[in-house]
Enzyme design. Structure first.
Site, PDB file in Angstrom:
ATOM      1  N   ASP A 185       0.810  -1.222   0.000  1.00  0.00           N
ATOM      2  CA  ASP A 185       0.000   0.000   0.000  1.00  0.00           C
ATOM      3  C   ASP A 185       0.841   1.269   0.000  1.00  0.00           C
ATOM      4  O   ASP A 185       0.320   2.355  -0.209  1.00  0.00           O
ATOM      5  CB  ASP A 185      -0.858   0.035   1.273  1.00  0.00           C
ATOM      6  CG  ASP A 185      -2.144  -0.737   1.107  1.00  0.00           C
ATOM      7  OD1 ASP A 185      -2.478  -1.088  -0.028  1.00  0.00           O
ATOM      8  OD2 ASP A 185      -2.804  -0.982   2.134  1.00  0.00           O
TER       9      ASP A 185
HETATM   10  C1  GLC Z   1      -1.283  -3.724   5.661  1.00  0.00           C
HETATM   11  C2  GLC Z   1      -2.578  -3.820   4.897  1.00  0.00           C
HETATM   12  C3  GLC Z   1      -2.436  -4.688   3.675  1.00  0.00           C
HETATM   13  C4  GLC Z   1      -1.225  -4.293   2.891  1.00  0.00           C
HETATM   14  C5  GLC Z   1       0.021  -4.287   3.752  1.00  0.00           C
HETATM   15  C6  GLC Z   1       1.252  -3.820   3.023  1.00  0.00           C
HETATM   16  O1  GLC Z   1      -1.027  -4.940   6.301  1.00  0.00           O
HETATM   17  O2  GLC Z   1      -3.622  -4.306   5.706  1.00  0.00           O
HETATM   18  O3  GLC Z   1      -3.576  -4.586   2.872  1.00  0.00           O
HETATM   19  O4  GLC Z   1      -1.090  -5.180   1.831  1.00  0.00           O
HETATM   20  O5  GLC Z   1      -0.189  -3.430   4.840  1.00  0.00           O
HETATM   21  O6  GLC Z   1       1.201  -2.472   2.716  1.00  0.00           O
HETATM   22  C1  GLC Z   2      -0.305   2.474   5.994  1.00  0.00           C
HETATM   23  C2  GLC Z   2       0.496   1.268   6.408  1.00  0.00           C
HETATM   24  C3  GLC Z   2       0.144   0.047   5.617  1.00  0.00           C
HETATM   25  C4  GLC Z   2      -1.335  -0.131   5.547  1.00  0.00           C
HETATM   26  C5  GLC Z   2      -1.999   1.154   5.044  1.00  0.00           C
HETATM   27  C6  GLC Z   2      -3.493   1.032   4.914  1.00  0.00           C
HETATM   28  O1  GLC Z   2       0.081   2.931   4.784  1.00  0.00           O
HETATM   29  O2  GLC Z   2       1.876   1.489   6.326  1.00  0.00           O
HETATM   30  O3  GLC Z   2       0.761  -1.082   6.205  1.00  0.00           O
HETATM   31  O4  GLC Z   2      -1.639  -1.164   4.700  1.00  0.00           O
HETATM   32  O5  GLC Z   2      -1.675   2.202   5.908  1.00  0.00           O
HETATM   33  O6  GLC Z   2      -4.169   1.250   6.092  1.00  0.00           O
END
Ligand code: GLC
Ligand code: GLC
Length: 799
Positions: free
Chosen positions: A483
């Site tokens: 993300d």
């Molecule tokens: C968080 C989110 C997931 C995402 C991950 C890496 O664990 O819940 O959807 O893939 O971060 O950014």
């Molecule tokens: C932030 C976190 C990631 C998560 C995202 C969505 O970017 O670093 O891990 O998946 O939020 O909530």
């Protein structure tokens, strides 16, 4: 240093020192009523939705940590103490917290009195039981004053914390015998109330927080407890609470049991009132009656135990390695069920008022629990699919109460559609229930748009193909699984969300090698499914598209020693030896190696070697190297984290199993197991002081080698790590894999695993599979396919 130990026979983690390096929590409830409870009895309860139906109040991120909870105060002469040490923190003579399967038992002792508090949510019950056993082990008669305490939340957990000009004037309660009813807003639009009762006559109560605590006191020094007497206050506005006072006399050796019940009731409009202004207490009284003796409580507790015995009996292993067995047999499966129940909503790192259910998260979570609760997995898949758009794109999140897509975040995460194939295939292989593919599912929950679930899989598959970039690799959209790799964001404004801001997309050349690998894995599954369904032409079309993608990766996605991570907006390489920082990333190594892309040229093995060389550290595999040390506007959020945290070179435990699986596919059993053990809680337990979070469950992130404190964990409990590690250890290391019409045995073992037996329930039958690693090679030349059977049968597979 450890703060407790595993009790494998009872499936408990036993905490013997209350000063854990972080509150170590457990979850109570497995249907609609839930509580989070820490090892010092901190926490809160809610019904279904931690935001809109919050029952008791909690302060996150406060000072001191973990303030507020299901407290009991005992006043013994001048000494005031709590069974769970907090909030008074009076030094105890004995302390123990046992976190078990859906229950927690906290025992404290002081000056010859012991207090043991058993907390659980009985099956099919919208209430939490708090059974308190008080025992006088001293030689003197004791006259104790006992006080209970919970603070009501004004239902909506977010407005409860913000809109004081209204909140301070809305609180309403009723007191009826030994039960305190919380009925704020009940006379208007709410059809629900909460209650807190006890199965004994009380000697007083308080329902107004200020009266019970004193305005300038903390939870550790309530006025009423110090005075030894409640004031029978009735809350009008301000902050409603529920506190009971019971005067308990105990002869030497005597013990007394009290059952407290914290419950929730919903009523149809016509039945809301008993008489004008007085709530209809009938349903609450019925619940209280069900648990008004210890014997009734003990029966409900035994039922909960057998519920868990059943769930955990569906896959179990005996290997002689106790750390492996306790992860597989107990904690990994337990955590998978908790992530099913909670998604990413409520933990001590997730506030319960934030995001809803993630499209990709929920699909991945499925592989963790589909063997335990296939019916609920089925329902989950259909809910998720209904938030898809007609072009195959998906809402990134949806709300559990309404099951509607979340407009604040929208769609555009181009990995999302693939996960629907991933989750559905896992369901089909587990259950053989192909009828799900014929279910009619709408797009974006719009009536009239229904097509079969199979069509949803097809548009998912095509979404990738319809969104290819200049190298014929998948366009990344807002982001893929990571993300924080926001290649189209270009944000300079601190008030913008990286997740939802796209300052550039038109003309973007940003492509993802992670999605390419994911597409090849899920695309092969899709092609195989089509073949299985007799849809030959579709199967051939899919297989061709996968082959073309593999070619594109080999041609444009290989950096010499590892797979590239992406191409950025301008078409420049990301995750290449040519970059200064972020030369190599874990995600594309995992997915492209799992897909076996470039196998003839040895690419998967090379990529796995590079991963070991560049990304592995003492505590696991970090996400990327070198870590970003400055903000890179064309990469986005990933470069905002300090080096070694989260997506910037943290050990993002969720993706370590991708490497474990790829190692297993490559037949490298020592590496697969070593990577697995490195982040397995049962192995990190010895370093609890450094690791900080619970030693019995996975956390999302462990600080990487660039961080100030490598090895420190964060974001425990609600993480895709649980499902992925389960998938890796159960299907790829121990190697018991469901298939459409067989149970496949295909282990990949280290030398240290010479022999083990897995008991696996599958399609109504029980398989007892003993694997003997006789040759020490750890991998079969060809997987063994066990046929579908009836009853119980033993199998021996020799390697
Ligand atoms: C968080 C989110 C997931 C995402 C991950 C890496 O664990 O819940 O959807 O893939 O971060 O950014
Ligand atoms: C932030 C976190 C990631 C998560 C995202 C969505 O970017 O670093 O891990 O998946 O939020 O909530």
């Amino acid at each position: 240093m450890k703060f407790g130990h595993f009790d494998d026979a009872n499936r408990e983690y036993v905490i013997t020192n209350p000063r854990t390096p972080w509150p170590w929590i457990n979850y109570l409830g497995c249907e609609e009523f839930f509580s989070l409870v820490s090892n010092t009895a901190g926490g809160y309860s809610f019904y279904k939705d931690a935001k809109f139906r919050r029952i008791s109040r909690y302060r996150y991120n406060g000072v001191p940590m973990d303030a507020g909870g299901m407290y009991f105060y005992i006043k013994d002469g001048a000494t005031i103490w709590n069974p769970g040490w907090k909030p008074c923190k009076t030094e105890l003579d004995f302390y123990e917290c046992r976190h078990g399967m859906g229950y927690t038992r906290i025992t404290g002792a002081k000056d010859g009195v012991s207090a043991s508090l058993l907390m659980f949510v009985p099956l099919r019950t919208n209430a939490q039981i708090l059974k308190l056993t008080l025992r006088n082990d001293s030689k003197r008669a004791k006259r104790l004053k006992l006080f209970s305490f919970v603070e009501w939340c004004l239902w909506n957990a977010s407005t409860d914390m913000e809109n004081f000009q209204r909140n301070f004037s809305t609180g309403e309660v009723e007191i009826d015998g030994s039960t305190i009813y919380h009925k704020t807003e009940y006379k208007e639009r709410r059809n629900h109330y909460a209650f807190y009762g006890v199965n004994a006559k009380i000697d007083g109560f308080d329902t107004d927080r200020e009266t019970f605590l004193g305005l300038y006191n903390g939870f550790d020094d309530p006025d009423a407890v110090r005075a030894g007497k409640c004031a029978n206050s009735v809350a009008h506005g301000w902050s409603p609470i529920a506190a009971h006072q019971l005067d308990v006399a105990l002869r030497p050796g005597e013990s007394k049991e009290l059952v407290f019940t914290l419950g929730y009731v919903e009523l149809p409009e016509a039945e809301k009132w008993q008489r004008k202004g007085v709530v209809n207490k009938k349903p609450a009284k019925a619940i209280l009656k069900r648990f008004d003796t210890s014997a009734k409580v003990d029966r409900a507790f035994a039922q909960l135990k057998s519920y868990w015995d059943d769930l955990l009996s569906r896959y179990s292993v005996k290997s002689g390695n106790e750390r492996l067995d306790r992860m597989v047999n107990v904690w990994n499966q337990y955590q998978c069920m908790v992530t099913f129940n909670m998604s990413r909503s409520a933990s001590f790192f997730e506030s319960g008022i934030g995001r809803g259910m993630g499209f990709r998260d929920s699909n991945q979570d499925l592989v963790g629990f589909v063997h335990q609760i296939p019916d609920r997995a089925r329902e989950r898949i259909l809910d998720i699919a209904a938030t898809q758009f007609p072009d195959g794109g998906c809402y990134h999140q949806y709300q559990p109460l309404t099951k509607r897509g979340n407009n604040d975040i929208g769609g555009g995460f181009n990995d999302d559609p693939m996960w629907l194939i991933f989750g559905t295939v896992a369901y089909l292989k587990e259950t053989g229930d192909f009828s799900i593919l014929e279910e009619k599912v709408p797009f974006d929950n719009k009536k009239g748009s229904e097509v079969t679930l199979f069509e949803h899989l097809k548009v998912s598959f095509d979404h990738v193909l319809n969104n290819l970039g200049p190298h014929k690799l998948p366009l990344i959209g807002r982001a893929d699984w990571n993300d924080c790799l926001n290649l189209n964001c270009f944000s300079h404004d601190p008030n913008e969300s990286f997740q939802t801001t796209e300052n550039k997309t038109k003309g973007s050349k940003a492509e993802s090698l992670m999605i390419a690998g994911l597409f090849c894995v899920c695309g092969k599954d899709y092609a195989e499914l089509c073949a299985h369904l007799g849809r030959k032409a579709e199967s051939t079309r899919a297989a061709k598209a996968v082959a073309a993608m593999e070619k594109a990766v080999e041609r444009h996605g290989w950096d010499g020693e590892w797979y590239l991570r992406a191409y950025d907006f301008f078409g420049r390489k990301v995750g290449s030896k040519e970059n200064d920082e972020g030369k190599i990333f874990i995600e594309s190594q995992g997915w492209c190696a799992m897909a076996g892309i470039g196998k003839a040229k040895g690419m998967p093995e090379k990529a796995l070697d590079a991963t070991k060389k560049h990304l592995e550290c003492a505590h696991g595999i970090v996400l990327n190297q070198p870590a970003f040390t400055k903000y890179v506007v064309e990469y986005g959020e990933i470069s905002t984290y300090p080096a070694g945290y989260k997506e910037n070179a943290g050990i993002f435990c969720h993706n370590n199993p991708w490497i474990i699986i790829a190692e297993a596919i490559a037949g490298r059993g020592e590496d697969a197991f070593a990577h697995w053990a490195k982040i397995a809680p049962s192995y990190t337990e010895d370093r609890s002081e450094l690791h900080k979070v619970e030693p019995n469950v996975y956390c999302q992130m462990v600080a990487g080698r660039d961080a100030a404190k490598p090895g420190e964990g964060k974001n425990s409990w609600l993480t895709g790590t649980a499902a992925w590690n389960w998938y890796a250890v159960s299907e790829y290391i121990l190697g018991i894999k469901p298939d459409y019409d067989a149970l496949v045995v295909d282990p990949c073992l280290p030398k240290s695993l010479g022999r083990y037996t897995v008991t696996r329930r599958f399609r109504g039958a029980t398989y007892e599979i003993t694997v003997v690693n006789k040759s020490g090679r750890g991998k079969l030349a060809k997987p063994v396919r066990l046929p579908l059977i009836n009853g119980t049968r033993k199998f021996v597979v020799e390697i």
